[in-house]
Design a protein around this motif. Structure first.
Motif, PDB file in Angstrom:
ATOM      1  N   VAL A 291       0.851  -1.191   0.000  1.00 23.52           N
ATOM      2  CA  VAL A 291       0.000   0.000   0.000  1.00 23.52           C
ATOM      3  C   VAL A 291       0.886   1.240   0.000  1.00 23.52           C
ATOM      4  O   VAL A 291       1.789   1.378   0.827  1.00 23.52           O
ATOM      5  CB  VAL A 291      -0.922   0.016   1.235  1.00 23.52           C
ATOM      6  CG1 VAL A 291      -1.765   1.288   1.243  1.00 23.52           C
ATOM      7  CG2 VAL A 291      -1.817  -1.218   1.227  1.00 23.52           C
ATOM      8  N   ASP A 292       0.614   2.138  -0.938  1.00 14.89           N
ATOM      9  CA  ASP A 292       1.371   3.379  -1.048  1.00 14.89           C
ATOM     10  C   ASP A 292       0.669   4.453  -0.218  1.00 14.89           C
ATOM     11  O   ASP A 292      -0.265   5.100  -0.682  1.00 14.89           O
ATOM     12  CB  ASP A 292       1.452   3.795  -2.525  1.00 14.89           C
ATOM     13  CG  ASP A 292       2.286   5.043  -2.734  1.00 14.89           C
ATOM     14  OD1 ASP A 292       3.007   5.442  -1.795  1.00 14.89           O
ATOM     15  OD2 ASP A 292       2.210   5.635  -3.830  1.00 14.89           O
ATOM     16  N   PHE A 293       1.119   4.621   1.027  1.00 13.03           N
ATOM     17  CA  PHE A 293       0.480   5.579   1.919  1.00 13.03           C
ATOM     18  C   PHE A 293       0.880   7.011   1.576  1.00 13.03           C
ATOM     19  O   PHE A 293       1.998   7.262   1.109  1.00 13.03           O
ATOM     20  CB  PHE A 293       0.847   5.281   3.372  1.00 13.03           C
ATOM     21  CG  PHE A 293       0.181   4.050   3.918  1.00 13.03           C
ATOM     22  CD1 PHE A 293      -1.134   4.105   4.360  1.00 13.03           C
ATOM     23  CD2 PHE A 293       0.859   2.834   3.986  1.00 13.03           C
ATOM     24  CE1 PHE A 293      -1.757   2.979   4.870  1.00 13.03           C
ATOM     25  CE2 PHE A 293       0.240   1.706   4.483  1.00 13.03           C
ATOM     26  CZ  PHE A 293      -1.074   1.772   4.921  1.00 13.03           C
TER      27      PHE A 293
ATOM     28  N   GLN B 225      -4.148   6.878   1.300  1.00 11.61           N
ATOM     29  CA  GLN B 225      -3.205   6.074   0.523  1.00 11.61           C
ATOM     30  C   GLN B 225      -3.583   6.164  -0.963  1.00 11.61           C
ATOM     31  O   GLN B 225      -4.700   6.544  -1.299  1.00 11.61           O
ATOM     32  CB  GLN B 225      -3.170   4.620   1.009  1.00 11.61           C
ATOM     33  CG  GLN B 225      -4.514   3.983   1.272  1.00 11.61           C
ATOM     34  CD  GLN B 225      -5.268   3.591   0.032  1.00 11.61           C
ATOM     35  OE1 GLN B 225      -4.655   3.285  -0.988  1.00 11.61           O
ATOM     36  NE2 GLN B 225      -6.586   3.577   0.091  1.00 11.61           N
TER      37      GLN B 225
ATOM     38  N   ARG C  67      -8.048   5.887  -5.973  1.00 10.66           N
ATOM     39  CA  ARG C  67      -7.172   5.987  -4.804  1.00 10.66           C
ATOM     40  C   ARG C  67      -8.016   6.162  -3.545  1.00 10.66           C
ATOM     41  O   ARG C  67      -9.241   6.319  -3.617  1.00 10.66           O
ATOM     42  CB  ARG C  67      -6.220   7.171  -4.955  1.00 10.66           C
ATOM     43  CG  ARG C  67      -6.918   8.491  -5.277  1.00 10.66           C
ATOM     44  CD  ARG C  67      -6.098   9.692  -4.923  1.00 10.66           C
ATOM     45  NE  ARG C  67      -5.998   9.857  -3.473  1.00 10.66           N
ATOM     46  CZ  ARG C  67      -5.389  10.878  -2.885  1.00 10.66           C
ATOM     47  NH1 ARG C  67      -4.834  11.827  -3.621  1.00 10.66           N
ATOM     48  NH2 ARG C  67      -5.343  10.981  -1.578  1.00 10.66           N
TER      49      ARG C  67
ATOM     50  N   SER D 209      -3.236   3.595  -3.315  1.00  9.91           N
ATOM     51  CA  SER D 209      -3.279   2.294  -3.973  1.00  9.91           C
ATOM     52  C   SER D 209      -4.682   1.852  -4.385  1.00  9.91           C
ATOM     53  O   SER D 209      -4.842   1.189  -5.413  1.00  9.91           O
ATOM     54  CB  SER D 209      -2.653   1.230  -3.063  1.00  9.91           C
ATOM     55  OG  SER D 209      -1.297   1.542  -2.792  1.00  9.91           O
TER      56      SER D 209
END
Length: 335
Positions: A3-5, A269, A265, A271
């Motif tokens: 997960v791209d926070f 985050q 999105r 993702s």
């Protein structure tokens, strides 16, 4: 999947932008249902009279959505819509002057998933419509179903939205003083099922009702293309003929609304989630197509104007596409 926070330190203005867009997404997905539940729930409390009074008002006011609605400039000019505009950001591009003494039909393309560009440009005052086109009032047409929901109908009308049926459109176009713009997302709910990044497929071949209206009232047709409209959401793969697409098409025919399985999105985050991507939207308003008034246009006249409209829309797209990072080899496809 990792997960791209989002970073912890983000400027307050961006936090506000996210909050306002979250409210907008909620309005599309759940506000109508919440209003309906509230209306019914109040009947079983000591505040039952609120729903009764509203029902009385609703009956008395039932024709208002079909007679130009009840827009409030205060609501359309709220500062929060500036945060909505800047989230993407959204831009309105003018190509020519429009006469405020005439009524117009704006053909908006593409529909996208949640018509973000149309909402930002024509349901708020924060992208400069009144400055660019003084004397004109845009009215975005929306499915009549939503104007049957208590409380929600008033929220919609405050932004200048009206039902997307002939009665409503005719009321706007017959106003002799002019200055009204009927904004129609021509592809409608079915086109939303094709909305995904890189898509340039428009449902237009069999959409001729707006052409007939334009001829009947002598209202100039204005093609509008919103570059970036399809870029702000991904959608679950649903090619025509697939089980998912057949199910979506069937539900759309039954309920009148489409159910695209979109995603983009999240709030904290990048993702996954239902928040749109921060991708720029440039809504280009083309030149008006003038025509003589025909109270009873023939099919030949309708087909001829439809072909001309299609050509002008394609021309508008081709003239501006490279400026908004659309590859030279991409062209509009009509179904």
């Amino acid at each position: 999947m990792l997960v791209d926070f989002a970073p912890l330190r983000i400027p307050l203005r961006r936090r506000l932008q996210t909050l306002v867009v979250l409210q907008w997404v909620f309005s599309f997905l759940a506000l109508a249902q919440c209003c309906l539940v509230l209306f019914v729930a109040l009947l079983f409390t000591r505040f039952w009279f609120v729903s009764v009074l509203y029902a009385t008002w609703w009956f008395w006011d039932r024709n208002t959505p079909y007679q130009g609605g009840r827009r409030f400039r205060y609501v359309r000019s709220l500062g929060l819509w500036g945060h909505f505009r800047d989230y993407f950001p959204i831009h309105l591009i003018k190509t020519t002057d429009l006469d405020p003494k005439k009524n117009y039909i704006f053909g908006f393309h593409p529909h996208g998933v949640l018509v973000a560009g149309a909402f930002g440009n024509f349901c708020t005052e924060l992208t400069g419509f009144q400055t660019l086109y003084p004397g004109l009032k845009p009215h975005m047409l929306m499915l009549p179903l939503w104007f049957r929901i208590p409380f929600f109908r008033d929220y919609l009308m405050s932004g200048g939205l009206v039902p997307s049926d002939k009665e409503s459109a005719k009321y706007l176009l017959r106003r002799k003083e002019g200055g009204n713009v009927a904004v129609i997302a021509i592809g409608g709910a079915p086109e939303a099922l094709d909305a995904r990044p890189g898509a340039f497929t428009l449902q237009l071949k069999n959409r001729k009702g707006f052409i007939k209206l334009a001829l009947q009232f002598g209202a100039p047709l204005v093609p509008v293309f919103s570059f970036g409209e399809n870029e702000v959401f991904n959608q679950v793969r649903n090619p025509k003929g697939s089980f998912l697409r057949r199910l979506q098409d069937r539900l759309q025919k039954l309920m009148g609304i489409s159910l695209p399985l979109f995603h983009a999105r999240g709030i904290f985050q990048y993702s996954f989630g239902f928040m749109p991507f921060r991708k720029p939207i440039h809504t280009v308003v083309g030149k008006p197509i003038e025509m003589e008034k025909r109270e009873s246009p023939t099919q030949e006249e309708i087909d001829e104007l439809h072909q001309r409209y299609t050509e002008e829309l394609s021309k508008l797209f081709e003239e501006h596409k490279t400026q908004y990072k659309v590859p030279e080899d991409r062209h509009l496809t009509f179904t």
